[in-house]
Design an enzyme around this catalytic site. Structure first.
Site, PDB file in Angstrom:
ATOM      1  CB  ILE A 130      14.627 -13.134 -24.953  1.00 51.68           C
ATOM      2  CG1 ILE A 130      13.948 -13.702 -23.718  1.00 51.68           C
ATOM      3  CG2 ILE A 130      15.937 -12.461 -24.608  1.00 51.68           C
ATOM      4  CD1 ILE A 130      12.890 -14.734 -24.037  1.00 51.68           C
ATOM      5  CG  HIS A 131      15.341  -6.345 -24.372  1.00 51.77           C
ATOM      6  ND1 HIS A 131      16.492  -5.859 -23.811  1.00 51.77           N
ATOM      7  CD2 HIS A 131      14.417  -5.382 -24.224  1.00 51.77           C
ATOM      8  CE1 HIS A 131      16.257  -4.648 -23.331  1.00 51.77           C
ATOM      9  NE2 HIS A 131      15.004  -4.332 -23.586  1.00 51.77           N
ATOM     10  CB  ALA A 132      11.322  -7.390 -28.414  1.00 53.81           C
ATOM     11  CB  ILE A 177       9.564  -4.645 -23.852  1.00 57.52           C
ATOM     12  CG1 ILE A 177      10.910  -4.299 -23.204  1.00 57.52           C
ATOM     13  CG2 ILE A 177       8.803  -3.394 -24.223  1.00 57.52           C
ATOM     14  CD1 ILE A 177      10.818  -3.467 -21.943  1.00 57.52           C
ATOM     15  CG  HIS A 194      12.661  -2.127 -25.564  1.00 57.24           C
ATOM     16  ND1 HIS A 194      13.531  -2.101 -24.506  1.00 57.24           N
ATOM     17  CD2 HIS A 194      11.709  -1.199 -25.296  1.00 57.24           C
ATOM     18  CE1 HIS A 194      13.113  -1.208 -23.628  1.00 57.24           C
ATOM     19  NE2 HIS A 194      12.010  -0.644 -24.085  1.00 57.24           N
TER      20      HIS A 194
END
Length: 169
Positions: free
Chosen positions: A28-30, A33, A24
């Site tokens: 924002i994705h990380a 997660i 990742h």
């Protein structure tokens, strides 16, 4: 694994079993997660002999990924300091590809410089050309941050709803 038994390489981007399947990168994705892996992972990587990796040595990295790395390195920084070092990592990633060791070096040196009487350069092996590009990238990122804050402030301001009155005959 079946691929090993028949001596076939699994493509790096193969879903579930590929090398990058549980990597990742974007901010924002990380963050999602790190907070709750099931946000983007419907299966547990360990069920397939894989592990999760949050890539933090990139232009796309967010401060939450850097904060996680700071904690892994057992360093102590405030959120504001983590955001500052994140900008430096992003700026360097604009100049050239950076390895995990480069990002770790920037984090450690930044942390050292917080209380040092004499500052050490973040990456002493940078060429003069890279240093110039790094400064330019830092300024561009700072300007982007200002624009983003202005937009956020504009959105946060209360708005007055205007209504139109229509007479019905």
């Amino acid at each position: 694994m079946v691929a090993e038994a028949v001596e076939i390489n699994v493509p790096f981007n193969n879903y579930i079993t590929g090398f990058c399947a549980f990597t990742h990168k974007a901010g924002i994705h990380a963050k999602a997660i790190l907070n709750n892996p099931s946000t983007y992972e419907i299966v547990n990587p360990a069920d397939f002999g894989m592990s999760r990796y949050v890539h933090f040595a990139s232009r796309l990295t967010g401060w939450n990924a850097i904060k996680s790395r700071v904690e892994q390195l057992q360093l102590s920084m405030t959120d504001a300091q983590v955001k500052m070092v994140t900008q430096k990592i992003k700026a360097l990633a604009d100049v050239r590809p950076i390895a995990i060791d480069d990002a770790d070096s920037i984090i450690r040196t930044f942390h050292f410089n917080l209380n040092a009487k004499e500052e050490k350069p973040l990456l002493p092996n940078m060429t003069p050309e890279e240093k110039a590009k790094f400064k330019k990238a830092e300024l561009e990122l700072a300007n982007e941050g200002k624009e983003k804050r202005q937009l956020e402030d504009a959105v946060d301001e209360p708005t007055v709803k205007k209504t139109k009155t229509v007479e019905v005959a």
